[in-house]
Design a protein around this motif. Sequence first.
Motif, PDB file in Angstrom:
ATOM      1  N   ASP A  21      -8.943   8.212  -8.804  1.00 12.83           N
ATOM      2  CA  ASP A  21      -8.714   6.769  -8.862  1.00 12.83           C
ATOM      3  C   ASP A  21      -7.703   6.423  -9.949  1.00 12.83           C
ATOM      4  O   ASP A  21      -6.814   5.599  -9.739  1.00 12.83           O
ATOM      5  CB  ASP A  21     -10.015   6.013  -9.125  1.00 12.83           C
ATOM      6  CG  ASP A  21     -10.925   5.978  -7.922  1.00 12.83           C
ATOM      7  OD1 ASP A  21     -10.448   6.262  -6.801  1.00 12.83           O
ATOM      8  OD2 ASP A  21     -12.116   5.676  -8.103  1.00 12.83           O
ATOM      9  N   TRP A  24      -4.215   7.609  -8.800  1.00  7.03           N
ATOM     10  CA  TRP A  24      -3.657   6.722  -7.791  1.00  7.03           C
ATOM     11  C   TRP A  24      -3.195   5.412  -8.429  1.00  7.03           C
ATOM     12  O   TRP A  24      -2.128   4.905  -8.105  1.00  7.03           O
ATOM     13  CB  TRP A  24      -4.660   6.446  -6.677  1.00  7.03           C
ATOM     14  CG  TRP A  24      -4.068   5.563  -5.625  1.00  7.03           C
ATOM     15  CD1 TRP A  24      -4.372   4.274  -5.365  1.00  7.03           C
ATOM     16  CD2 TRP A  24      -3.019   5.909  -4.715  1.00  7.03           C
ATOM     17  NE1 TRP A  24      -3.583   3.788  -4.353  1.00  7.03           N
ATOM     18  CE2 TRP A  24      -2.745   4.767  -3.936  1.00  7.03           C
ATOM     19  CE3 TRP A  24      -2.275   7.068  -4.494  1.00  7.03           C
ATOM     20  CZ2 TRP A  24      -1.767   4.764  -2.945  1.00  7.03           C
ATOM     21  CZ3 TRP A  24      -1.307   7.051  -3.502  1.00  7.03           C
ATOM     22  CH2 TRP A  24      -1.071   5.909  -2.749  1.00  7.03           C
ATOM     23  N   ASP A  25      -3.973   4.856  -9.339  1.00  3.07           N
ATOM     24  CA  ASP A  25      -3.596   3.641 -10.031  1.00  3.07           C
ATOM     25  C   ASP A  25      -2.304   3.865 -10.815  1.00  3.07           C
ATOM     26  O   ASP A  25      -1.406   3.030 -10.796  1.00  3.07           O
ATOM     27  CB  ASP A  25      -4.723   3.194 -10.961  1.00  3.07           C
ATOM     28  CG  ASP A  25      -4.445   1.848 -11.597  1.00  3.07           C
ATOM     29  OD1 ASP A  25      -4.090   0.911 -10.868  1.00  3.07           O
ATOM     30  OD2 ASP A  25      -4.584   1.751 -12.831  1.00  3.07           O
TER      31      ASP A  25
END
Length: 148
Positions: A21, A24-25
């Motif tokens: 996460d 990806w951010d």
Amino acid sequence: MSFTVNSDARPIRAGLALLWDRFWDWLARPMHYSAVHEFRVASESGDPVSLAALLDPAVAVVVDAGEESDSSIRVVGGVGDAVALLVHGMAPRPGLVIEERSVNGQAGLMLNHGDEASAAITIDFTGHLISAVWIRLRAQRLRHWNHV
């Protein structure tokens, strides 16, 4: 043959999910921040052609005046009306400072008059075009916005 489940697997999976996460951010964030920068520059310049090029044909601008009633929310749809509203609201004037900031965990803008936050703007995308601009007014309701 017996099989035992490693009790450490869940924290490892959770850690890997969190890592993914964050990766990806990190990967997507620069694209959104650069698009928000382009939006700010086009809006502040007052150039309707440059601003219209960034907008989806079905763009919606939602303005929440921050009052308790539902009537404090206005929606403007379509490129022409959206451009007119955005150019007017973000036009340079004495005391207005527009900063590129994270708002609610995503790329956005803060409009300040002096030391007072007067509006928070977040932007949604469909592909590479802006599909929605969310504008939240009323400084007293913006006191708790977060830096990221």
